[in-house]
Scaffold this motif. Sequence first.
Motif, PDB file in Angstrom:
ATOM      1  N   SER A   9       0.843  -1.203   0.000  1.00  0.00           N
ATOM      2  CA  SER A   9       0.000   0.000   0.000  1.00  0.00           C
ATOM      3  C   SER A   9       0.873   1.247   0.000  1.00  0.00           C
ATOM      4  O   SER A   9       1.910   1.320   0.657  1.00  0.00           O
ATOM      5  CB  SER A   9      -0.903   0.014   1.235  1.00  0.00           C
ATOM      6  OG  SER A   9      -1.622   1.223   1.306  1.00  0.00           O
ATOM      7  N   SER A  10       0.435   2.252  -0.767  1.00  0.00           N
ATOM      8  CA  SER A  10       1.156   3.526  -0.834  1.00  0.00           C
ATOM      9  C   SER A  10       0.542   4.587   0.089  1.00  0.00           C
ATOM     10  O   SER A  10       0.988   5.721   0.129  1.00  0.00           O
ATOM     11  CB  SER A  10       1.147   4.051  -2.272  1.00  0.00           C
ATOM     12  OG  SER A  10      -0.195   4.282  -2.706  1.00  0.00           O
ATOM     13  N   ILE A  11      -0.508   4.197   0.809  1.00  0.00           N
ATOM     14  CA  ILE A  11      -1.175   5.138   1.708  1.00  0.00           C
ATOM     15  C   ILE A  11      -0.267   5.448   2.901  1.00  0.00           C
ATOM     16  O   ILE A  11       0.296   4.537   3.521  1.00  0.00           O
ATOM     17  CB  ILE A  11      -2.515   4.577   2.197  1.00  0.00           C
ATOM     18  CG1 ILE A  11      -3.470   4.379   1.009  1.00  0.00           C
ATOM     19  CG2 ILE A  11      -3.144   5.494   3.247  1.00  0.00           C
ATOM     20  CD1 ILE A  11      -4.775   3.717   1.390  1.00  0.00           C
ATOM     21  N   GLN A  12      -0.126   6.746   3.233  1.00  0.00           N
ATOM     22  CA  GLN A  12       0.694   7.157   4.383  1.00  0.00           C
ATOM     23  C   GLN A  12      -0.154   7.960   5.355  1.00  0.00           C
ATOM     24  O   GLN A  12      -0.910   8.853   4.951  1.00  0.00           O
ATOM     25  CB  GLN A  12       1.884   8.002   3.918  1.00  0.00           C
ATOM     26  CG  GLN A  12       2.890   7.207   3.098  1.00  0.00           C
ATOM     27  CD  GLN A  12       4.117   8.038   2.776  1.00  0.00           C
ATOM     28  OE1 GLN A  12       4.117   9.253   2.976  1.00  0.00           O
ATOM     29  NE2 GLN A  12       5.146   7.393   2.281  1.00  0.00           N
ATOM     30  N   LEU A  13      -0.035   7.644   6.613  1.00  0.00           N
ATOM     31  CA  LEU A  13      -0.758   8.345   7.679  1.00  0.00           C
ATOM     32  C   LEU A  13       0.223   9.161   8.516  1.00  0.00           C
ATOM     33  O   LEU A  13       1.396   8.805   8.646  1.00  0.00           O
ATOM     34  CB  LEU A  13      -1.494   7.351   8.577  1.00  0.00           C
ATOM     35  CG  LEU A  13      -2.533   6.459   7.884  1.00  0.00           C
ATOM     36  CD1 LEU A  13      -3.130   5.472   8.887  1.00  0.00           C
ATOM     37  CD2 LEU A  13      -3.623   7.306   7.248  1.00  0.00           C
ATOM     38  N   THR A  14      -0.276  10.249   9.065  1.00  0.00           N
ATOM     39  CA  THR A  14       0.559  11.067   9.948  1.00  0.00           C
ATOM     40  C   THR A  14       0.501  10.509  11.364  1.00  0.00           C
ATOM     41  O   THR A  14      -0.494   9.863  11.752  1.00  0.00           O
ATOM     42  CB  THR A  14       0.064  12.521   9.961  1.00  0.00           C
ATOM     43  OG1 THR A  14      -1.304  12.550  10.383  1.00  0.00           O
ATOM     44  CG2 THR A  14       0.176  13.143   8.585  1.00  0.00           C
ATOM     45  N   PRO A  15       1.556  10.731  12.147  1.00  0.00           N
ATOM     46  CA  PRO A  15       1.553  10.241  13.541  1.00  0.00           C
ATOM     47  C   PRO A  15       0.372  10.803  14.320  1.00  0.00           C
ATOM     48  O   PRO A  15      -0.031  11.956  14.136  1.00  0.00           O
ATOM     49  CB  PRO A  15       2.880  10.764  14.091  1.00  0.00           C
ATOM     50  CG  PRO A  15       3.741  10.969  12.889  1.00  0.00           C
ATOM     51  CD  PRO A  15       2.813  11.408  11.797  1.00  0.00           C
ATOM     52  N   MET A  16      -0.205   9.989  15.167  1.00  0.00           N
ATOM     53  CA  MET A  16      -1.346  10.399  15.972  1.00  0.00           C
ATOM     54  C   MET A  16      -0.966  10.400  17.449  1.00  0.00           C
ATOM     55  O   MET A  16      -0.282   9.493  17.921  1.00  0.00           O
ATOM     56  CB  MET A  16      -2.532   9.445  15.746  1.00  0.00           C
ATOM     57  CG  MET A  16      -2.996   9.379  14.296  1.00  0.00           C
ATOM     58  SD  MET A  16      -4.318   8.164  14.058  1.00  0.00           S
ATOM     59  CE  MET A  16      -5.602   8.863  15.087  1.00  0.00           C
ATOM     60  N   GLU A  17      -1.400  11.460  18.135  1.00  0.00           N
ATOM     61  CA  GLU A  17      -1.163  11.544  19.568  1.00  0.00           C
ATOM     62  C   GLU A  17      -2.422  11.127  20.309  1.00  0.00           C
ATOM     63  O   GLU A  17      -3.475  11.757  20.178  1.00  0.00           O
ATOM     64  CB  GLU A  17      -0.780  12.973  19.966  1.00  0.00           C
ATOM     65  CG  GLU A  17       0.571  13.414  19.432  1.00  0.00           C
ATOM     66  CD  GLU A  17       0.974  14.772  19.979  1.00  0.00           C
ATOM     67  OE1 GLU A  17       0.226  15.315  20.823  1.00  0.00           O
ATOM     68  OE2 GLU A  17       2.020  15.277  19.559  1.00  0.00           O
ATOM     69  N   VAL A  18      -2.322  10.039  21.054  1.00  0.00           N
ATOM     70  CA  VAL A  18      -3.457   9.530  21.820  1.00  0.00           C
ATOM     71  C   VAL A  18      -3.315  10.016  23.259  1.00  0.00           C
ATOM     72  O   VAL A  18      -2.281   9.801  23.890  1.00  0.00           O
ATOM     73  CB  VAL A  18      -3.489   7.996  21.784  1.00  0.00           C
ATOM     74  CG1 VAL A  18      -4.663   7.470  22.589  1.00  0.00           C
ATOM     75  CG2 VAL A  18      -3.563   7.504  20.341  1.00  0.00           C
ATOM     76  N   PRO A  19      -4.327  10.703  23.791  1.00  0.00           N
ATOM     77  CA  PRO A  19      -4.219  11.209  25.159  1.00  0.00           C
ATOM     78  C   PRO A  19      -4.105  10.078  26.167  1.00  0.00           C
ATOM     79  O   PRO A  19      -4.644   8.983  25.968  1.00  0.00           O
ATOM     80  CB  PRO A  19      -5.515  11.993  25.344  1.00  0.00           C
ATOM     81  CG  PRO A  19      -6.471  11.414  24.358  1.00  0.00           C
ATOM     82  CD  PRO A  19      -5.628  11.017  23.181  1.00  0.00           C
ATOM     83  N   LYS A  20      -3.414  10.358  27.259  1.00  0.00           N
ATOM     84  CA  LYS A  20      -3.292   9.369  28.325  1.00  0.00           C
ATOM     85  C   LYS A  20      -4.662   9.145  28.946  1.00  0.00           C
ATOM     86  O   LYS A  20      -5.482  10.057  29.059  1.00  0.00           O
ATOM     87  CB  LYS A  20      -2.313   9.859  29.388  1.00  0.00           C
ATOM     88  CG  LYS A  20      -0.878   9.959  28.908  1.00  0.00           C
ATOM     89  CD  LYS A  20       0.002  10.576  29.975  1.00  0.00           C
ATOM     90  CE  LYS A  20      -0.031   9.786  31.279  1.00  0.00           C
ATOM     91  NZ  LYS A  20       0.889  10.363  32.295  1.00  0.00           N
ATOM     92  N   ALA A  21      -4.869   7.929  29.384  1.00  0.00           N
ATOM     93  CA  ALA A  21      -6.161   7.584  29.987  1.00  0.00           C
ATOM     94  C   ALA A  21      -6.438   8.431  31.226  1.00  0.00           C
ATOM     95  O   ALA A  21      -7.570   8.835  31.481  1.00  0.00           O
ATOM     96  CB  ALA A  21      -6.185   6.100  30.343  1.00  0.00           C
TER      97      ALA A  21
END
Length: 253
Positions: A10-22
């Motif tokens: 796949s050539s699809i690229q995603l940007t890094p995601m910041e997931v909040p701390k629980a």
Amino acid sequence: MPNTTRNGRSSIQLTPMEVPKASDVLANELRERILSGDYVEGTPLPPERELVVQTKMSRTTVREALRILEVQGLVRIKAGRAGGAFVQRPGEQSMADTVALLIRGRQIRLAALLETREAIEPFCAQLAARHRTDEDLARLDAANNDIAGAGDSLDDFLQANIDWHVAVASASHNELLSGLMISLSRAIYAATENEGFIDDKVREITVKAHRSVTKAIRDKDADAAVRRMSRHVHSYAESIKDFEKRTDIPLDE
């Protein structure tokens, strides 16, 4: 084939995601409910074990969320069998502590503090003259008596001075002004803790000025309260500037 490279990947690229701390998510949820009034001040939050069951989060996450709220002054943690986390609403002391950190952390110049004081304290006196209660007058009188009776003790004089200026702000019945004046007064008087500056003449002038402003507040004479407080804080600021210019301002812990 669309969205693929020559080797079939796949050539699809995603940007890094910041997931909040629980813990941040839980703290945010509880904070919103406290500030919106869903949880009345003094209400105990469910015990840690119950919060773990309700939220399906770990005990470590729950404890970290409660610590965040405690630091923000939104819950009070009480130890013991009848202890737990109790809801509290932020007040003027919360604001005072935050402003104090700003003053100390940014090493705000004494001149800036004096300018701020000259800008807001006459208005505090004006509001105090309009809204003061018998209890407010009693606080002002007590502080004036403590100032006059401080004798040679610099600490007693400075503390009584702080008490009077904070009492004027409190008599305005404006929590924002009160919180700001608590921090300003502590910072200014910590910076002027010097026997060379606080001499007998300064003490005498301070006692007279405070009594004059107090009288205007007692008489509900808002115009006189503004004039007298303006004159007092301006002359005090000029005296400080003439005596010594400081840049590093210590604060009481």
